[in-house]
Design an enzyme around this catalytic site. Sequence first.
Site, PDB file in Angstrom:
ATOM      1  N   TYR A  36       3.271  -2.317   3.750  1.00  0.00           N
ATOM      2  CA  TYR A  36       3.010  -0.649   3.777  1.00  0.00           C
ATOM      3  C   TYR A  36       4.270  -0.221   3.023  1.00  0.00           C
ATOM      4  CZ  TYR A  36      -0.977  -0.862   6.947  1.00  0.00           C
ATOM      5  OH  TYR A  36      -2.342  -0.938   7.514  1.00  0.00           O
ATOM      6  N   ARG A  71       1.995  14.810   5.784  1.00  0.00           N
ATOM      7  CA  ARG A  71       2.782  15.509   6.962  1.00  0.00           C
ATOM      8  C   ARG A  71       4.613  15.510   6.595  1.00  0.00           C
ATOM      9  NH1 ARG A  71       1.267  11.615  11.716  1.00  0.00           N
ATOM     10  NH2 ARG A  71       0.351  10.348  10.222  1.00  0.00           N
ATOM     11  N   LEU A 124       0.918  -1.062  -0.055  1.00  0.00           N
ATOM     12  CA  LEU A 124      -0.086  -0.078  -0.090  1.00  0.00           C
ATOM     13  C   LEU A 124       0.702   1.118  -0.004  1.00  0.00           C
ATOM     14  CD1 LEU A 124      -2.735  -0.888   2.675  1.00  0.00           C
ATOM     15  CD2 LEU A 124      -2.529  -1.686   0.145  1.00  0.00           C
ATOM     16  N   ASN A 126      57.165   8.528 -12.269  1.00  0.00           N
ATOM     17  CA  ASN A 126      57.100   9.655 -11.169  1.00  0.00           C
ATOM     18  C   ASN A 126      56.383  10.804 -12.005  1.00  0.00           C
ATOM     19  OD1 ASN A 126      57.660  10.916  -8.360  1.00  0.00           O
ATOM     20  ND2 ASN A 126      58.131  12.677  -9.848  1.00  0.00           N
TER      21      ASN A 126
HETATM   22  C1  UD1 Z   1      -3.224   1.645   9.846  1.00  0.00           C
HETATM   23  C2  UD1 Z   1      -3.946   0.464  10.392  1.00  0.00           C
HETATM   24  C3  UD1 Z   1      -3.744   0.493  12.025  1.00  0.00           C
HETATM   25  C4  UD1 Z   1      -2.332   0.521  12.156  1.00  0.00           C
HETATM   26  C5  UD1 Z   1      -1.520   1.296  11.259  1.00  0.00           C
HETATM   27  C6  UD1 Z   1      -0.009   0.839  11.571  1.00  0.00           C
HETATM   28  C7  UD1 Z   1      -6.012   0.570   9.151  1.00  0.00           C
HETATM   29  C8  UD1 Z   1      -7.501   1.097   9.092  1.00  0.00           C
HETATM   30  N1  UD1 Z   1      -5.329   1.064  10.209  1.00  0.00           N
HETATM   31  O1  UD1 Z   1      -3.456   2.795  10.128  1.00  0.00           O
HETATM   32  O2  UD1 Z   1      -4.640  -0.477  12.300  1.00  0.00           O
HETATM   33  O3  UD1 Z   1      -1.983   0.417  13.576  1.00  0.00           O
HETATM   34  O4  UD1 Z   1      -1.961   1.331   9.971  1.00  0.00           O
HETATM   35  O5  UD1 Z   1       0.818   1.783  11.185  1.00  0.00           O
HETATM   36  O6  UD1 Z   1      -5.641  -0.094   8.130  1.00  0.00           O
HETATM   37  N2  UD1 Z   1      -3.143   3.963   2.107  1.00  0.00           N
HETATM   38  C9  UD1 Z   1      -3.526   3.415   0.767  1.00  0.00           C
HETATM   39  N3  UD1 Z   1      -4.658   3.914   0.457  1.00  0.00           N
HETATM   40  C10 UD1 Z   1      -5.610   4.415   1.109  1.00  0.00           C
HETATM   41  C11 UD1 Z   1      -5.282   4.576   2.626  1.00  0.00           C
HETATM   42  C12 UD1 Z   1      -4.084   4.233   3.046  1.00  0.00           C
HETATM   43  O7  UD1 Z   1      -2.814   3.178  -0.075  1.00  0.00           O
HETATM   44  O8  UD1 Z   1      -6.700   4.687   0.790  1.00  0.00           O
HETATM   45  C13 UD1 Z   1      -1.579   3.420   2.327  1.00  0.00           C
HETATM   46  C14 UD1 Z   1      -0.862   4.593   2.967  1.00  0.00           C
HETATM   47  O9  UD1 Z   1       0.040   5.357   1.773  1.00  0.00           O
HETATM   48  C15 UD1 Z   1      -0.154   3.892   4.038  1.00  0.00           C
HETATM   49  C16 UD1 Z   1      -0.652   2.776   4.713  1.00  0.00           C
HETATM   50  O10 UD1 Z   1      -1.837   2.727   3.260  1.00  0.00           O
HETATM   51  O11 UD1 Z   1       1.113   3.442   3.339  1.00  0.00           O
HETATM   52  C17 UD1 Z   1      -1.284   2.900   5.777  1.00  0.00           C
HETATM   53  O12 UD1 Z   1      -2.289   3.943   5.797  1.00  0.00           O
HETATM   54  P1  UD1 Z   1      -2.515   4.881   7.003  1.00  0.00           P
HETATM   55  O13 UD1 Z   1      -3.247   6.036   6.517  1.00  0.00           O
HETATM   56  O14 UD1 Z   1      -1.376   5.455   7.379  1.00  0.00           O
HETATM   57  O15 UD1 Z   1      -3.215   4.079   8.232  1.00  0.00           O
HETATM   58  P2  UD1 Z   1      -3.249   4.195   9.725  1.00  0.00           P
HETATM   59  O16 UD1 Z   1      -4.277   5.360   9.954  1.00  0.00           O
HETATM   60  O17 UD1 Z   1      -1.869   4.776  10.132  1.00  0.00           O
END
Ligand code: UD1
Length: 458
Positions: free
Chosen positions: A102, A15, A8, A379
């Site tokens: 991720y 941020r 993902l 040299n």
């Molecule tokens: C997610 C988890 C949470 C976990 C945490 C760990 C869910 C709902 N929650 O939360 O339980 O503790 O990660 O770090 O999964 N991304 C996409 N498409 C989207 C949304 C996100 O590709 O539509 C990707 C983001 O780029 C990222 C990853 O998924 O790499 C995680 O997304 P993020 O929004 O950071 O999830 P958290 O709220 O941190």
Amino acid sequence: MDIQVIILAAGKGSRMKSRLPKVLHQLAGKPLVQHVIDSCHLMGANHCHLVVGHGGEQVKNAVRGDHITLSFVEQTEQLGTGHAVQVASGGLKDDVPTLILYGDVPLIHHETLSQLVEIHQNDPKGIALMTCFLEDPTGYGRITRDENNQVTGIVEHKDASEEQKQINEINTGILCCNSSQLKVWVNQLSNNNAQGEYYLTDIIAMAVQEGNQVTTAQPLAMYEVEGINTLRQLAELERVWQLQMAGELMDGGVTFRDPTRFDLRGTLSCESDVVIDVNCVIEGRVVLKEGVRIGPNVYLKDCTIGANTQVKANSVIEESIIDQSCGVGPFARLRPGTHLCDNAHVGNFVEMKKTTLGEGSKAGHLAYVGDSEVGKNVNIGAGTITCNYDGANKHKTIIGDDAFIGSDTQLVAPVKVGKGATIGAGTTVTADVEDRALCVSRVKQTQKIGWKRPTKQK
Ligand code: UD1
Ligand code: MG
């Protein structure tokens, strides 16, 4: 290992306060998401589905799958982790398990992943879930368990009750499960929650309700599951990683004057008794043989340095081969294609390019030697320049064994200096010089005895 991976990487990473997509920020000289892809390769996965959104084109162009099939799935709107997996699920094979990773959790180790996949293989209908225990679990999804300590689900921080917020076992986000079940589960998700997102984490409760087991595993080191959201976190994780790398090198017998001031952005392999001083940066593939000493502020890229060679402070060496017992620097610059044979010496403010410097030969100070073949025990005096470029083409300079090139010599290439020849200081060599000849092109010195300097007119 027959396994397919979804990474993902569609999130914007606001941020980071950067135009560059988050997963392309570099750690140890490599994009974050490339670390994840490389771990998948090392684990033996055969296919990676990368979910991209923000800056998708840029991500596609920046990553490589050298030994693994990479496919890109566009998630145009980021509606949540569950939605991201749903978008990717069309490309999944039903009969091969899926591992979900991720793109912004770069340091996950391939052995940790293999362990998780193995856990899943022992119970192919269940989910293998990577969790860990944090003193401060704020922000993470919490793992809920029943009275028999069996996992029942994951509750996101924003949806958790006060009681659930006390749970310190958190979801890392990494899991492995059966692909055909996964497809069914992600299509049943709803976004009826605090963030209005499709949570991937909701598949855990679905699986449990269908009577499947969720087995948890923990990473060997915490840094493996740390995600990057800010440039501060990126810098912190970079240091953690660099210390880890320095630690492994020290375990292998490398002495660091200060392991906290070391940067490896590639691979470094060292034989015994290598000493590395502070602030060195290593890129690409570098090999240091036994007893090599690297001074402070040295940059090495794609080079091999032979036994007992000493590289002194502030030297830059790229795509070069240095043999045994050579001396380089301080302030030497060896550009691609340089080869120093045994006992050769290149001193301060000397630049070399596409040049072989023969055994025992020396260029001690202030010289440019390019496109040259220099024999043994030559040299090269201070201020010597090979004029290798005529404005259109590059030409070669060949210097025979035991030649002596006086200071401030220009060698206008193509040109050959014979064995044992001597070039007088200040000479411009425009034609080949015979073996053992003396070649001098400077104007004969004259003097006027008792000559008076002009004086100012009153
Ligand atoms: C997610 C988890 C949470 C976990 C945490 C760990 C869910 C709902 N929650 O939360 O339980 O503790 O990660 O770090 O999964 N991304 C996409 N498409 C989207 C949304 C996100 O590709 O539509 C990707 C983001 O780029 C990222 C990853 O998924 O790499 C995680 O997304 P993020 O929004 O950071 O999830 P958290 O709220 O941190
Ligand atoms: Mg996150």
